[in-house]
Write an enzyme that holds these catalytic residues in place. Structure first.
Site, PDB file in Angstrom:
ATOM      1  CD  GLU A   1      -3.174  -1.024   0.585  1.00 32.84           C
ATOM      2  OE1 GLU A   1      -3.826  -0.007   0.664  1.00 32.84           O
ATOM      3  OE2 GLU A   1      -4.050  -1.983   0.153  1.00 32.84           O
TER       4      GLU A   1
ATOM      5  CG  HIS B   1      -3.221   2.595   4.779  1.00 33.40           C
ATOM      6  ND1 HIS B   1      -4.159   3.424   3.936  1.00 33.40           N
ATOM      7  CD2 HIS B   1      -2.947   1.542   4.135  1.00 33.40           C
ATOM      8  CE1 HIS B   1      -4.382   2.832   2.793  1.00 33.40           C
ATOM      9  NE2 HIS B   1      -3.754   1.662   2.837  1.00 33.40           N
TER      10      HIS B   1
ATOM     11  CB  CYS C   1      -4.612   9.909   3.001  1.00 34.88           C
ATOM     12  SG  CYS C   1      -4.706   8.824   4.704  1.00 34.88           S
TER      13      CYS C   1
HETATM   14  O1  SUG Z   1      -7.710   2.678   0.756  1.00 31.54           O
HETATM   15  N1  SUG Z   1     -10.480   4.998   1.251  1.00 31.54           N
HETATM   16  C1  SUG Z   1      -9.216   4.914   1.311  1.00 31.54           C
HETATM   17  C2  SUG Z   1      -8.332   5.853   1.958  1.00 31.54           C
HETATM   18  C3  SUG Z   1      -7.064   5.828   1.916  1.00 31.54           C
HETATM   19  C4  SUG Z   1      -6.317   6.634   3.022  1.00 31.54           C
HETATM   20  N2  SUG Z   1      -4.871   6.591   2.771  1.00 31.54           N
HETATM   21  C5  SUG Z   1      -3.901   6.590   3.708  1.00 31.54           C
HETATM   22  N3  SUG Z   1      -4.254   6.099   4.979  1.00 31.54           N
HETATM   23  N4  SUG Z   1      -2.863   6.774   3.367  1.00 31.54           N
HETATM   24  C6  SUG Z   1      -8.654   3.312   1.232  1.00 31.54           C
HETATM   25  O2  SUG Z   1      -9.172   2.800   2.425  1.00 31.54           O
HETATM   26  C7  SUG Z   1     -12.890   4.557   0.456  1.00 31.54           C
HETATM   27  C8  SUG Z   1     -13.704   4.487  -0.970  1.00 31.54           C
HETATM   28  C9  SUG Z   1     -14.808   4.219  -0.810  1.00 31.54           C
HETATM   29  O3  SUG Z   1     -15.658   3.546   0.031  1.00 31.54           O
HETATM   30  O4  SUG Z   1     -15.848   4.643  -1.834  1.00 31.54           O
HETATM   31  C10 SUG Z   1     -11.275   4.282   0.172  1.00 31.54           C
HETATM   32  O5  SUG Z   1     -10.664   3.594  -0.654  1.00 31.54           O
END
Ligand code: SUG
Length: 431
Positions: free
Chosen positions: A170, A238, A355
């Protein structure tokens, strides 16, 4: 040595479909109305703030969504609108996956090892395969194309393909770098899922993927350490939800790491000037840390001090803000400034200020070799804001994603954006 932040511009199909299991904010907001326009403007305002603090600022583009090529791989055929119409009729959930704007969270675009850490003295970037979540697993080709374009000068940069999807990766969200300063040789901490996650949610980062990235980059001082299973169970899908590092400073929740004592002792010995600023459970519960996204902050080096760029949600929780004020007031801590940003549209999908950015410490010479079309100044930010106002929908619910109007609007927005930046679709491998 400066740190370049590449923020993901939020795309015109930004929506809440509850696609990310284990991400509590995204699960809570499933089906809610989003505003792609507001989301993109909030992100641009954050980019402007960081730029005004004196850091170079760039962007990565939203990907071409809905991803018709991916739907073709899944057996839908014909011209674009026929592919989309067939997917809409047969499997609207799949169309939502194909329409995800999740590339906005560029902390998941790649893992970056700056030049002072690597065997060949170049900046190495490995694009993340994001294999755990279907809506994210089709991001990597679009990311690879952009990074290969932006960082094509091989004197300074090496951009690697993702590690095989058998091993979930990731990107920078599970990677910390500790060094006396950006230009010094550092210790890179690769944070991976614990060996046995008994909890309810998946661990997205495989230890083998982390080890592979460290190996490929030629990282001279790499440490692999597991996330605490209770952090994942509390919603820290994460590691950057519960920890952030900058220079010699680690800001983290005391329950972020499964082997906390060993990790801190190791960093203490290996990083000159290492300072851990930890939130104890008694002041900030793991649950409140995840709700407020206090650690999903940008910790920035400014002349003579460090500043923290935090989400508004952290300002609004009294216990969190009191702890932060104590941190800033303590002269023993290097963090002296707090900046609050409103990125609520992204936060509702579990993405905070950290993020939304991929950071790359690089020399002035290497910075000058980055494709300038990915870099920002005030004028370009103004132009992007105007473009977003004009082309990004002001509201979207997941049900809208099956509408041909929505596809046409996304296409028009993409054409306008590429035009503004002067990037031809063919340069990104698109027709
Ligand atoms: O991968 N949310 C992302 C958020 C990513 C956050 N990034 C970091 N922590 N670096 C994920 O969970 C939600 C999409 C939705 O439900 O429509 C989403 O993918």
């Amino acid at each position: 040595m400066p740190e370049l932040n590449l923020d993901g511009l939020v795309g015109p199909t930004h929506h809440y479909a509850g696609l990310a299991y284990g991400n509590l904010a995204a699960m809570t907001h499933a089906g809610a109305e989003s505003s792609p326009r507001r989301a993109a403007l909030q992100g641009l305002a954050k980019m402007r703030l960081v730029m005004r603090l004196g850091l170079p600022q760039g962007l990565l583009l939203p990907h071409d969504r809905p991803n018709v090529g991916w739907l073709r791989q899944l057996g839908f055929a014909g011209p674009d609108d026929e592919v989309l119409a067939a997917a809409a009729a047969e499997d609207p959930g799949l169309l939502a996956l194909a329409s995800s704007a999740s590339a906005m969270w560029t902390a998941n675009a790649a893992t970056v090892s700056p030049a002072p850490d690597t065997a060949d003295g170049r900046v190495h970037l490995t694009v993340a395969n994001l294999a755990t979540m279907p809506h994210r697993a089709h991001e990597w080709p679009g990311t690879l194309a952009q990074l290969r374009l932006a960082f094509r000068d091989s004197r300074f940069f090496a951009v690697h393909e993702p590690v095989p999807a058998a091993f979930g990766d990731e990107g920078a969200a599970n990677h910390l770098r500790l060094a006396p300063d950006h230009g010094a040789s550092g210790v890179e901490v690769f944070v991976h899922g614990p060996p046995d996650v008994a909890g309810p949610f998946p661990a997205r980062q495989s230890r083998r993927a982390s080890a592979a990235v460290a190996r490929r980059h030629g990282v001279r001082h790499a440490l692999l350490t597991p996330q605490a299973p209770e952090a994942i169970a509390a919603g820290a899908f994460h590691n950057d939800v519960v920890a952030v590092a900058n220079g010699p400073v680690l800001l983290a929740h005391e329950r972020a790491f499964a082997e906390r004592n060993r990790l801190l002792a190791e960093l203490e010995t290996r990083v000159p000037g290492f300072t851990a600023v930890e939130a104890p459970e008694a002041r900030v519960s793991l649950g409140d840390a995840v709700t407020s996204y206090l650690f999903n902050a940008q910790l920035l080096s400014l002349p003579g001090r460090m500043a923290l760029v935090l989400p508004a949600e952290a300002r609004e929780m009294a216990s969190i803000w009191r702890w932060l004020e104590d941190v800033v007031a303590d002269p023993a801590n290097p963090i002296h400034e707090l900046h609050v940003v409103d990125v609520r549209e992204s936060m509702r999908n579990g993405g905070g200020p950290a993020c939304l950015r991929l950071r790359i410490a690089l020399s002035e010479e290497a910075l000058a070799a980055v494709d300038p079309r990915f870099l920002l100044d005030e004028r370009r930010l103004d132009a992007l804001e105007a473009l977003v106002e004009r082309h990004w929908p002001s509201r979207l619910v997941p049900a809208d994603l099956v509408e041909p109007d929505c596809w046409a609007a996304a296409r028009a927005a993409r054409r306008a954006l590429l035009g503004l930046l002067g990037i031809a679709p063919a340069e990104l491998g698109e027709a």
